[in-house]
Enzyme design. Sequence first.
Site, mmCIF file in Angstrom:
data_model
loop_
_atom_site.group_PDB
_atom_site.id
_atom_site.type_symbol
_atom_site.label_atom_id
_atom_site.label_comp_id
_atom_site.label_asym_id
_atom_site.label_seq_id
_atom_site.Cartn_x
_atom_site.Cartn_y
_atom_site.Cartn_z
ATOM 1 N N GLU A 190 3.921 2.744 3.614
ATOM 2 C CA GLU A 190 3.015 3.886 3.819
ATOM 3 C C GLU A 190 3.788 5.206 3.894
ATOM 4 O O GLU A 190 3.584 6.010 4.814
ATOM 5 C CB GLU A 190 2.171 3.672 5.087
ATOM 6 C CG GLU A 190 1.296 2.433 4.999
ATOM 7 C CD GLU A 190 0.213 2.350 6.086
ATOM 8 O OE1 GLU A 190 0.355 3.024 7.109
ATOM 9 O OE2 GLU A 190 -0.765 1.611 5.873
ATOM 10 N N GLU B 217 -3.207 -4.053 2.092
ATOM 11 C CA GLU B 217 -3.720 -4.234 3.458
ATOM 12 C C GLU B 217 -5.223 -4.025 3.455
ATOM 13 O O GLU B 217 -5.688 -2.892 3.405
ATOM 14 C CB GLU B 217 -3.083 -3.238 4.442
ATOM 15 C CG GLU B 217 -1.641 -3.528 4.753
ATOM 16 C CD GLU B 217 -1.090 -2.656 5.889
ATOM 17 O OE1 GLU B 217 -1.893 -2.032 6.614
ATOM 18 O OE2 GLU B 217 0.139 -2.608 6.027
#
Length: 735
Positions: free
Chosen positions: A192, A261
């Site tokens: 991320e 995710e």
Amino acid sequence: MLMSSMCNKNMGSIKIVGLMMVLFSLVCSSVVNATVSYDDKAFIINGKRRILISGSIHYPRSTPEMWPDLIQKAKDGGLDVIQTYVFWNVHEPSPGKYDFGGRYDLVKFIKLVQQAGLYVHLRIGPYICAEWNFGGFPVWLKYVPGIELRTDNEPFKVKMQGFVEKIVSMMKSEKLFEPQGGPIIMSQIENEYGPVEWEIGAPGTAYAKWAASMAVGLKTDVPWIMCKQEHPPDQVIDTCNGFYCENFQPKNPSNPKMFTELWTGWFTQFGGPVPRRPAEDIAFSVARFVQNNGSFFNYYMYHGGTNFGRTGSGLFVTTSYDYDAPIDEYGLLNEPKYSHLTNLHKAINLCEPALVSSYPTVTWPGKNQEIHVFRSTSGACAAFLSNFDPQFSTKVFFENMEYDLPPWSISILPDCKKVVYNTATVSTKSSDPKFIPVENGLSWESYIETTPSSSDNDTFTKDGLLDQVSMTMDTSDYLWYMTEINIAPEEGFLKTGQDPLLTVMSAGHALNVFINGKLSGTSYGGLENTKLTFEGKVKLTAGINKISLCSATVGLPNIGTHFEKQSAGVLGPVTLTGLNEGTRDLTKESWGYKVGLKGESMNLGTTAASSSVEWGGGSSLAQKQPFTWYKTNFNAPDGNDPLALDMSSMGKGQIWINGQSIGRHWPGYIAKGNCGECSYAGTYDEKKCLNYCGQPSQTWYHVPRSWLKPSGNLLVVFEEWGGDPSGIKLVRRTV
Ligand SMILES: *[C@@H]1O[C@H](CO)[C@@H](O)[C@H](O)[C@H]1NC(C)=O
Ligand SMILES: *[C@@H]1O[C@H](CO)[C@@H](O)[C@H](O)[C@H]1NC(C)=O
């Protein structure tokens, strides 16, 4: 099927020459070696495009004894891949000293996944976020001279590369990458990073490029991905994280569309309610993703597990990391979520031939209606019929047939005719999780933690107030700040009884104020902001008075640009008002420091050391005393049901069983929030679908079966707030 299995993994290690080569080429067409590659459509494993169904199970969040069962349940649930992070801070607790034993046995975990016939997605990071202490970074990293984390900084890049190389070479020497015959089909570098890069600009871009080419340079022969990476370097695949990802497009159109995710729920914080995500909406998210060209999705989490010890991060993340995952914290099936998704996977598997060999044709037959049809040249056909209306069901006409669609749902037709699955139609009963007491009336003994003073020989003195982690190096949650003040007999408050006001500003996360060895007050931070201010009248006497502030961290931060620069502990100002002189500023005084508790330095949680102090039992048992250690013994209950401790009578502290830390307890932190009706229909919002408002955020604490002996187990609790241990119950978890 036969052909593809003949072309499977072991072939990578076979040296094929001459006639053999020709023979194999004939049988296996173009595929000779075990390979992993990809195109815009999907991952290609040994020559075969695959729709890959994946789920996150983090090895340190359960015990090795639980792993085989969790992996088997994942397989039975229809997963192809297990995804895990690699947790740098547990593997390298001090520079160059490695730990890959017990819960940290990464190789064993991967080999168990392989034995079950599943693949692995290895997210090396080594920044992992994960609501894990310090985002997975070892705390010592912060103190490497000249270092700045997660940016174009030489000292950081050297350390990061060192660890990534260490993990990759371990995996290679154990032959765990797919082309070597192993289960790892993809890896991840960083995590991320997009939002950080967006914030810091050029050095971030340079670092992301470096990270990608460093990773690719390690020649694992399996693809690398970077999730949530808006500017992906060329050699890696950018992927999506979120509740929904159907609108995500990889920047490079020749990359497959991947959902690394898919959040099956959300984590819980002390002080917050427990989030849930309905199974119907998760299935809806998956179907939307797959019907829009998605070919890899991963449930984060499939089994969330437990933040044992002090591994939970500093957003007050609870010890439970259940995440409302399909397999619950205890390893039991969370129904109907588990079965509803299992049925979804069966439906998707039936569609796979069409999905991997065609792009969808999309039509909009009516308001909020959408039809996706995959038709391959070889005749396979799969259809997805959607109703995006969150309130009303609808009828859809498709190829002269009429189909009823509930609100906010997708029906899957693997042959373009028969509906085998609808995302909103749940056919499994909900599980009914219960905690049944097996042991009440444990017999407790107590030991009161001593309040240190700055004249003790194990303290040190500094001028002014210093950051907590720079003192503790996170070897303990606790740091004592101590000073002494002289009160003149002519102070007015001594006669009027108007006690002075002590004000302590702290960067967090919790604070206990002791005046002359007695607890005078407690304060703690909130969920959004862990900073706190203690304000309280304090009883002082003429002469020397000891002010001892015990500051506690509840995990170190794991998220945000340069989260490592956030401070903790009492940084001041610290002031005393209501004196003759007005206000006295204690901030720049000389302060004594002591790291950790006396009980911690004596290892009171372990069997051996617990007999080294005088414990008081019976009539001398401490009654609701703050800063007290409690111990008891118990026998393991019969059977195999998972076990937990009901800690509802306690306030805040830590728990050990036979010397192993179960984690932090904090049932005294009551969940604030609005719990209410949770509907599956409509875009999911993690601020809704909440449970346990007005109750402790976490009442029950997992006790792994494998940590127990048949009899004489030592349970030790350190309690900060003065809870009542007679209310602690050992309970069995059933569903
Ligand atoms: C699927 O991918 C193809 C090829 O990139 C593209 O043309 C098409 O628009 C995509 N369809 C959907 C529904 O995303
Ligand atoms: C510190 O004091 C304690 C008792 O007050 C004593 O047992 C210990 O030996 C002392 N340690 C040092 C290093 O002087």
